[in-house]
Enzyme design. Structure first.
Site, mmCIF file in Angstrom:
data_model
loop_
_atom_site.group_PDB
_atom_site.id
_atom_site.type_symbol
_atom_site.label_atom_id
_atom_site.label_comp_id
_atom_site.label_asym_id
_atom_site.label_seq_id
_atom_site.Cartn_x
_atom_site.Cartn_y
_atom_site.Cartn_z
ATOM 1 N N GLY A 141 33.801 28.728 19.874
ATOM 2 C CA GLY A 141 35.019 29.096 19.175
ATOM 3 C C GLY A 141 35.471 30.532 19.365
ATOM 4 O O GLY A 141 36.509 30.927 18.836
ATOM 5 N N CYS A 159 31.669 31.028 24.624
ATOM 6 C CA CYS A 159 30.953 30.206 23.651
ATOM 7 C C CYS A 159 31.902 29.106 23.172
ATOM 8 O O CYS A 159 32.835 28.750 23.895
ATOM 9 C CB CYS A 159 30.393 31.046 22.499
ATOM 10 S SG CYS A 159 31.624 31.750 21.384
ATOM 11 N N ASP A 176 23.372 29.513 17.751
ATOM 12 C CA ASP A 176 24.693 29.660 17.140
ATOM 13 C C ASP A 176 24.527 29.968 15.648
ATOM 14 O O ASP A 176 24.031 29.137 14.891
ATOM 15 C CB ASP A 176 25.487 28.362 17.316
ATOM 16 C CG ASP A 176 26.932 28.482 16.867
ATOM 17 O OD1 ASP A 176 27.331 29.551 16.356
ATOM 18 O OD2 ASP A 176 27.670 27.495 17.031
ATOM 19 N N ARG A 212 29.270 34.310 18.889
ATOM 20 C CA ARG A 212 28.398 34.717 19.990
ATOM 21 C C ARG A 212 29.107 35.453 21.118
ATOM 22 O O ARG A 212 28.669 36.538 21.523
ATOM 23 C CB ARG A 212 27.647 33.510 20.557
ATOM 24 C CG ARG A 212 26.605 32.968 19.597
ATOM 25 C CD ARG A 212 26.025 31.663 20.087
ATOM 26 N NE ARG A 212 27.049 30.613 19.979
ATOM 27 C CZ ARG A 212 26.854 29.352 20.325
ATOM 28 N NH1 ARG A 212 25.681 28.979 20.812
ATOM 29 N NH2 ARG A 212 27.804 28.467 20.177
#
Length: 150
Positions: free
Chosen positions: A9, A7, A118, A13
């Site tokens: 950062g 994902c 997100d 997720r």
């Protein structure tokens, strides 16, 4: 089989996907290793508190430190599953020799494009919705990999 979830950062997720899939794969007795990374992740960042809490509600512990996507991780993986189409395109551009194993999660599981929402910066409810969406898809992934696709 080595599976890498990706994902942005690596705090919401993809670590949730990693933990949820480890749980689903264990129940199906799949022989898999699972990791996660982020396209723009810092080294050793903490998982989002709400990500930890949302998984705790499902009796899944999340003890996670973020990690950036790297050539080594992509080479380790047999399958790289991104949370969005944009993540997929960025990973393909960064690692063009590995495009054949990079898919968005929805593309690989359902055969159609789409993004995982997100929850970053949102409420616990937002994280729970993302968790539930991931959980559903990851059970389908476990079925697919175990040869019992529905």
């Amino acid at each position: 089989m080595n599976i890498l979830f990706v994902c942005t950062g690596n705090t919401c997720r993809s670590p949730m996907a990693e933990a949820l899939f480890k749980s689903a794969a264990s129940r199906k007795k799949l022989d898999v290793s699972v990791k996660s990374a982020g396209l723009f992740a810092p080294e050793n960042g903490k998982a989002s508190l709400y990500a930890v809490e949302a998984l705790f509600e499902k009796n899944i512990a999340l003890n996670h430190s973020s990690a950036p996507l790297s050539k080594e991780k992509v080479e380790w993986a047999d399958l790289v599953l991104t949370m969005t189409e944009q993540h997929k395109h960025l990973a393909e551009r960064e690692y063009p020799n590995h495009q054949d194993k990079i898919f968005s999660l929805k593309e690989y599981v359902k055969g159609k494009t789409g993004d995982i929402t997100d929850p970053f910066g949102g409420s616990l409810s937002d994280y729970q919705k993302t968790r539930d969406e991931l959980e559903h898809l990851l059970h389908q992934l476990a079925d697919k990999l175990s040869g019992r696709a529905r």
